[in-house]
Enzyme design. Structure first.
Site: not given
Ligand code: FAD
Length: 382
Positions: A180, A184, A258, A289, A314, A362, A364
């Site tokens: 969808r 707005r 990706r 962007r 980006e 994915y 947020d």
């Molecule tokens: P991560 O932040 O990826 O943390 C995982 C960590 O584990 C990393 O630091 C990594 O180095 C570590 N790790 C992995 N494997 C190992 C290993 N073997 N040994 C030791 N360390 C390890 N969310 C929003 O709400 N608003 C936004 O505007 C938004 N923008 C985004 C833009 C992009 C480009 C992306 C990709 C995501 C975006 N998000 C956004 C989503 C947001 O990034 C995630 O919700 C959040 O980062 C997830 O946290 P996490 O701890 O799961 O993962």
């Protein structure tokens, strides 16, 4: 020997850091490790010229969950940043998400009734063209978008951007990618519908540092090279936020991702584009962007008090081994493979798989925090 830590937490991103914070509140001891040279995972900011640069992509916190909003604000106060991206198409500007401002910019129309009529007319034309070709269901993303919003919005704002994101023509992409397209019929450029949004005052590092205050952290430490075989000697439980397929040594196959890459530069002007996010929706411009980082935190005169600016172009790129994993690929193969890995994970009694890499989903930021607060380890219900 009795393990010294209650939890070994792999990953200092938002999941690992929030988990460590909650465990600490319950008097538990944690060791947090991260293979990157810094804490914070993908929300980490690098300070360049006094500006917090979102190194792994622009991050705007948004939620309608008051408890989550209060939780993050108890660690660091958030500002009133409101995401209102702009699209640049052939040098002309259009407001996003598609709203009355956009329709005025495209067609010069001024009322919701006129906008609705224009969209309905273009949708009907698209459906008539498909029928004339003997097609009843959209066969690809282009046809799907055309019957949802019509030719003008599709060509100006969707086509080129989507083709850059996926590296393929819209006619070669499956229709289901776009289910969808909300439009707005009000003059409202606020991208999110959530009740709360903003960016931490002082940057995301303040949030992560606040969560990890008093917790032992080791950076530049890869779990697989250091603790994989001996973690049970130092901790009772493992919290794993790395890639789930890597944890199981890819025994069922590799999950696809990706990814995006960034070209970041300092520009010798206080205000480069007047907005944090400008999307380039033409196919011929290679980046999707440009982010101008100072606008996330510097509002009003503060933009000009800081004489330089930092921008990141980006690019959407195809994931290859060794690159950062950014977005899970939601096709059948990957969904089924991820589900099989999640089943394997369920059998690991004293290991918690969390976060975007650990779940291959994915999320947020707000749902990540909500997951931790709701996890059975803490039983804080929101
Ligand atoms: P991560 O932040 O990826 O943390 C995982 C960590 O584990 C990393 O630091 C990594 O180095 C570590 N790790 C992995 N494997 C190992 C290993 N073997 N040994 C030791 N360390 C390890 N969310 C929003 O709400 N608003 C936004 O505007 C938004 N923008 C985004 C833009 C992009 C480009 C992306 C990709 C995501 C975006 N998000 C956004 C989503 C947001 O990034 C995630 O919700 C959040 O980062 C997830 O946290 P996490 O701890 O799961 O993962």
């Amino acid at each position: 020997m009795i393990p010294y830590y209650d939890y070994l937490i792999v990953g200092s991103g938002l999941f690992g850091a929030t988990f460590a914070y909650c465990a600490k509140q319950m008097g538990k001891k944690c060791l947090v490790i991260d293979k990157r040279p810094h804490i914070g995972g993908n929300v980490y900011c690098e300070n360049i010229e006094g500006i917090n640069v979102h190194k792994y992509g622009a991050h705007i916190f948004h939620t309608s969950n008051k408890a989550v909003w209060d939780f993050v604000n108890s660690i660091v106060e958030f500002n009133r940043y409101t995401n209102s991206p702009i699209a640049n198409y052939e040098g002309k500007f259009y407001n996003l998400p598609f709203n009355m401002n956009t329709f005025y910019q495209i067609w010069g129309i001024t009322t919701p009734t006129e906008a609705m009529a224009k969209i309905e007319q273009q949708k009907a034309e698209a459906i008539a063209r498909m029928r004339a070709d003997g097609v009843s269901e959209p066969r690809n993303l282009e046809e799907q978008a055309l019957i949802l919003v019509g030719k003008d919005i599709y060509e100006i704002l969707i086509k080129g951007y989507t083709e850059k994101q996926w590296g393929r023509k819209c006619t070669e992409l499956p229709a289901f990618i776009i289910r969808r397209i909300p439009v707005r019929l009000v003059f409202d450029n606020n991208y999110f519908n959530d009740k709360y949004q903003g960016v931490p005052i002082g940057g995301y590092n303040k949030l992560i540092e606040g969560l990890l205050d008093g917790v032992k952290c080791e950076t530049s430490v890869d779990f697989f090279a250091t603790y994989k075989d001996c973690w049970r000697e130092i901790a009772n439980k493992l919290v794993f936020t790395g890639a789930i397929d890597e944890f199981f040594n890819y025994k069922l196959g590799k999950l696809d991702w990706r990814t995006v890459s960034f070209e970041t530069e300092v520009v010798d002007t206080p205000n480069y584009q007047g907005n944090a996010v400008v999307n380039y929706t033409e196919r011929v411009i290679p980046y999707t962007r440009i982010i101008e980082h100072k606008h996330f935190e510097m509002l009003g005169q503060k933009v000009y008090d800081c004489l330089k600016t930092v921008i990141s172009k980006e690019y959407s790129v195809e994931y290859k081994e060794g690159m950062e994993r950014y977005y899970p690929v939601n096709d059948n193969r990957n969904n089924q493979l991820a589900e099989a890995y999640r089943k394997l994970a369920e059998d690991e009694q004293d290991i918690i798989f969390g976060g975007r890499l650990g779940q291959y989903r994915y999320y947020d930021m707000a749902p990540i925090i909500q997951h931790v607060l709701n996890s059975k380890e803490f039983r804080v219900n929101f």
